[in-house]
Design an enzyme around this catalytic site. Structure first.
Site, PDB file in Angstrom:
ATOM      1  N   GLY A  73       0.814  -1.215   0.000  1.00  0.00           N
ATOM      2  CA  GLY A  73       0.000   0.000   0.000  1.00  0.00           C
ATOM      3  C   GLY A  73       0.845   1.262   0.000  1.00  0.00           C
ATOM      4  N   SER A  74       1.919   1.259   0.777  1.00  0.00           N
ATOM      5  CA  SER A  74       2.751   2.467   0.868  1.00  0.00           C
ATOM      6  C   SER A  74       3.334   2.836  -0.492  1.00  0.00           C
ATOM      7  CB  SER A  74       3.893   2.258   1.868  1.00  0.00           C
ATOM      8  OG  SER A  74       3.382   1.982   3.147  1.00  0.00           O
ATOM      9  N   ASN A 154      -7.850   4.047   8.583  1.00  0.00           N
ATOM     10  CA  ASN A 154      -7.271   2.872   9.239  1.00  0.00           C
ATOM     11  C   ASN A 154      -7.383   2.900  10.753  1.00  0.00           C
ATOM     12  OD1 ASN A 154      -5.348   4.949   8.223  1.00  0.00           O
ATOM     13  ND2 ASN A 154      -3.963   3.967   9.667  1.00  0.00           N
ATOM     14  N   GLN A 182      -7.734  -0.037   3.513  1.00  0.00           N
ATOM     15  CA  GLN A 182      -8.609  -0.594   4.558  1.00  0.00           C
ATOM     16  C   GLN A 182      -9.942  -1.060   3.989  1.00  0.00           C
ATOM     17  OE1 GLN A 182      -8.093  -1.232   7.864  1.00  0.00           O
ATOM     18  NE2 GLN A 182      -5.975  -0.557   7.686  1.00  0.00           N
ATOM     19  N   SER A 202      -3.557  -3.244  -0.573  1.00  0.00           N
ATOM     20  CA  SER A 202      -2.451  -4.011  -0.003  1.00  0.00           C
ATOM     21  C   SER A 202      -2.952  -5.356   0.489  1.00  0.00           C
ATOM     22  CB  SER A 202      -1.857  -3.213   1.164  1.00  0.00           C
ATOM     23  OG  SER A 202      -0.910  -4.004   1.850  1.00  0.00           O
ATOM     24  N   THR A 240      11.829  -8.127 -10.849  1.00  0.00           N
ATOM     25  CA  THR A 240      11.153  -9.394 -11.123  1.00  0.00           C
ATOM     26  C   THR A 240       9.899  -9.507 -10.267  1.00  0.00           C
ATOM     27  OG1 THR A 240      13.270 -10.399 -11.650  1.00  0.00           O
ATOM     28  CG2 THR A 240      11.467 -11.914 -11.130  1.00  0.00           C
ATOM     29  N   CYS A 327       2.108   2.668  13.049  1.00  0.00           N
ATOM     30  CA  CYS A 327       3.272   3.524  12.835  1.00  0.00           C
ATOM     31  C   CYS A 327       3.496   4.471  14.006  1.00  0.00           C
ATOM     32  CB  CYS A 327       3.098   4.338  11.565  1.00  0.00           C
ATOM     33  SG  CYS A 327       2.335   3.413  10.261  1.00  0.00           S
TER      34      CYS A 327
HETATM   35  C1  LIG Z   1      -1.667  -0.483   5.989  1.00  0.00           C
HETATM   36  C2  LIG Z   1      -2.026   0.739   5.251  1.00  0.00           C
HETATM   37  C3  LIG Z   1      -1.160   1.294   4.295  1.00  0.00           C
HETATM   38  C4  LIG Z   1       0.217   0.739   4.043  1.00  0.00           C
HETATM   39  O1  LIG Z   1       0.167  -0.502   3.385  1.00  0.00           O
HETATM   40  P1  LIG Z   1       1.488  -1.423   3.388  1.00  0.00           P
HETATM   41  O2  LIG Z   1       1.135  -2.535   2.466  1.00  0.00           O
HETATM   42  O3  LIG Z   1       1.658  -1.878   4.791  1.00  0.00           O
HETATM   43  O4  LIG Z   1       2.603  -0.592   2.888  1.00  0.00           O
HETATM   44  C5  LIG Z   1      -1.566   2.422   3.610  1.00  0.00           C
HETATM   45  N1  LIG Z   1      -2.766   2.970   3.842  1.00  0.00           N
HETATM   46  C6  LIG Z   1      -3.631   2.469   4.743  1.00  0.00           C
HETATM   47  C7  LIG Z   1      -4.955   3.118   4.938  1.00  0.00           C
HETATM   48  C8  LIG Z   1      -3.282   1.344   5.482  1.00  0.00           C
HETATM   49  O5  LIG Z   1      -4.135   0.856   6.390  1.00  0.00           O
END
Ligand SMILES: *Cc1c(COP(=O)(O)O)cnc(C)c1O
Length: 399
Positions: A73-74, A154, A182, A202, A240, A327
């Site tokens: 997600g990041s 989140n 989320q 994610s 890859t 975090c």
């Molecule tokens: C967990 C989360 C992310 C980050 O996702 P990762 O796969 O852990 O990098 C970004 N945005 C929200 C809203 C999240 O809950």
């Protein structure tokens, strides 16, 4: 007696499903080829990759060539925002609209762009944790190059009017990105119907593996690559492909989408029981709208206690929870999300997030309500702040 294990931190990460694990195994063992290789082991992997891309596209109403695999997600959030900024910059547009309670993957990327001379408007999320589409409309300028608003938060689980925001952006020709990390697997997503130009998700938030995600970008939206190298992902993301993880993610998302309504109903029942049980605790408040929230999200503040101590005592009793975002845990800063909805520092410090999965039971929920009640009462009994409140030396902020 063996220690109980009640995992209520599914917004931080989830346990992988058997479906996801089983979908991955063949690609670690038999079909381990590189999809860029021309021989048949490579081509078998390439075929699997194409299938997974189709499955994921189908789950969100997109086309396979609009799907880019990322490390999570990041990365997807970073890439969406940076891409829109680079495209905007070329046209002299350097204004971005977002909200004050986005994930740090969004907020920190916006900070970086501010240091480069971009202007960022962070919309107020109001006390219920939901923005109004009009707020976006009013913030739009001639030089706005991106609107990025998360689908569901989140920490407090509140759901934003994505479709309406998308409609405004579409009418004004501004790209619209949503962090749906989320929401994916819990709320229906259809990028076409919801007017979404870019979307992040994610796998580890819906029982898939960690370290894999998706950036959806509508055909015609220019994506710049963050990682240079080979021509994988149509030249938009070198490296890859992580085939086992991609297979696990596709299986997990398909599973979640097939069961989305039944799971949401079950989770909402458990959630509502947690909310009504914890509301009985005096001087407590539910954070975020009581209805427009993720089916599995509960977030409370309890006056006169420290969230950290609460978490440690709950852990001792086998309840695994969080004070908010993973975090910020471990740091003494209160959650930026709780501050954004107007909680003052002292109150924001006493927060508890419980995030459910389909595997949680009614019995676990009852045990959790009882345990949180006992632990909050105990912590208050030894808290000097609580004594001052009870003695009238300080005023209660939560009635
Ligand atoms: C967990 C989360 C992310 C980050 O996702 P990762 O796969 O852990 O990098 C970004 N945005 C929200 C809203 C999240 O809950």
């Amino acid at each position: 007696m063996t220690k109980r294990m009640i995992y209520l931190d599914n917004a931080a990460t989830t346990k992988m499903s058997k479906t996801a694990i089983n979908a991955m195994l063949p690609y670690m063992d038999g079909v381990y080829g590189n999809p860029s290789s021309l021989h048949s082991v490579g081509q078998a992997a390439a075929e699997a990759l194409a299938n997974a891309r189709q499955v994921i596209a189908d789950c969100i109403g997109a086309s396979p060539n609009e799907i880019t695999f990322t490390s999570g997600g990041s990365e997807a959030d970073n890439q969406a925002i940076i891409s829109a900024a680079r495209a905007g910059e070329k046209k002299g547009k350097k204004h971005i609209i977002s909200t004050a309670f986005e994930h740090h993957a969004v907020l920190h990327t916006l900070k970086k762009l501010e240091r480069e001379g971009f202007e960022v408007t962070l919309l107020d999320v109001r006390e219920n944790g939901i923005i109004l589409p009009e707020q976006v409309e009013n913030a739009v300028r001639e030089d706005t190059c991106l609107v990025t608003v998360m689908y569901a938060n989140n920490e407090i689980g509140t759901i934003q009017p994505i479709k309406e925001i998308g409609e405004i952006c579409r009418a004004k020709g501004i790209p619209f990105h949503t962090d749906a990390v989320q929401a994916a697997g819990h709320l229906h997503i259809n990028v076409k119907e919801q007017n979404i130009d870019m979307l992040s998700l994610s796998a580890h938030k819906f029982h898939g593996p960690k370290g894999i995600g998706v950036l959806y970008a509508k055909k015609g939206i220019l994506i710049s690559n963050l990682i240079e190298g080979g021509a994988q992902e149509r030249g938009k993301r070198a490296g890859t492909e992580n085939i086992p993880a991609i297979m696990g993610m596709a299986a997990a998302l398909k599973d979640a989408c097939n069961n989305i309504d039944a799971d949401a109903k079950k989770l909402a029942e458990l959630r509502n029981r947690l909310i009504s049980g914890l509301s009985e605790i005096p001087h407590s408040v539910l954070n975020g709208d009581s209805e427009k929230r993720l089916p599995g999200n509960v977030n409370f503040c309890f006056e006169g206690i420290e969230g950290e101590s609460l978490l440690l005592l709950l852990d001792d009793k086998g309840v695994y929870a969080s004070s908010g975002s993973a975090c910020t845990s471990g740091s003494l800063d209160p959650s930026h999300v709780l501050l954004a909805i107007g909680r003052v520092h002292d109150i924001a410090h006493g927060s508890l997030r419980l995030s459910l999965s389909e595997e949680n039971t009614e019995e676990e929920v009852e045990y959790t309500v009882q345990t949180v009640k006992e632990v909050v009462e105990y912590l208050r009994s030894i808290s000097p702040v609580w004594r001052d409140l009870v003695n009238g030396k300080k005023e209660f902020l939560i009635k």
